[in-house]
Design a protein around this motif. Structure first.
Motif: not given
Length: 225
Positions: A172-174, A176, A147
């Motif tokens: 870094f992801h949605g 998260y 990511f």
């Protein structure tokens, strides 16, 4: 400065004491030193003359050193060794490489090993930090993959988990993110709701590094070894 004043007083006393030594004529026509300040009033030999000279020289040296330190010319600077061995943040901390942290235009790689619950931070020259983390516990798995940071915040509050504070967040992801936690005692073990938790001091260091190199030059890797 107490030490300086004492040295001055001692030096003055020594200088005044040098005049104590006088001489008397002997039957053979020679001259022997005598001490007119002897407690018994007799002309005893001035055996302390050499000692006083030595004390005088030591007093001069003390005056010179006291003057240097009081003027600040030899003021102490922070000890590099003291900083190197001072207690750091929780988890393992490695010294930066000789080339230093990644500068503007450099690259940063953040690798989180879910199996070992450790994070490794690398720049263009090698590993600069290794820290303990907490990833998602059972039922709240942390995603794996490659990511890039999508947004960063000095402080963020979870809208899903009772407005819990998430200092130094790197999303870094949605939803998260890598962020600081107050639950330091569980670092090194799974404990989160899916995010990657760090000691807040380490989280700030990482946050500053990401800001320095830029999100576009930062890679976040989540793996299982």
């Amino acid at each position: 400065m107490k030490t300086y004043d004492g040295a001055v007083k001692n030096g003055r006393n020594i200088v005044s004491g040098l005049g104590d030594c006088k001489y008397r004529k002997t039957r053979e026509g020679g001259r022997n030193p005598v001490n007119p300040r002897a407690r018994d009033g007799c002309d005893t030999p001035c055996v302390g003359h050499a000692r006083r000279v030595a004390m005088f020289l030591r007093g001069i040296v003390a005056l010179l050193l006291a003057g240097l330190f009081s003027s600040g010319s030899l003021a102490a600077t922070p000890s590099l060794l003291g900083e190197l061995f001072s207690p750091g943040a929780e988890g393992h901390t490695l010294a930066e490489t000789d080339s230093g942290p990644a500068g503007p235009g450099g690259h940063l790689t953040i690798t989180v090993d879910i199996s070992t619950q450790e994070m490794t931070v690398e720049n263009d020259w090698g590993t600069v930090y290794t820290w303990d983390v907490s990833t998602g516990r059972s039922g709240h798995a942390t995603p794996t993959g490659r990511f890039r940071p999508i947004r960063i915040h000095e402080i963020w509050y979870s809208s899903k988990y009772e407005n819990a504070p998430m200092p130094w967040s790197i999303f870094f992801h949605g939803g998260y993110a890598i962020h600081g936690t107050t639950d330091i005692k569980h670092l090194g073990h799974v404990a989160s709701h899916g995010c990657v938790r760090l000691d807040p001091r380490n989280a700030k260091v990482l946050y500053d590094l990401v800001k320095q190199v830029g999100m576009q030059n930062t890679t976040v890797m989540l793996i299982r070894s």
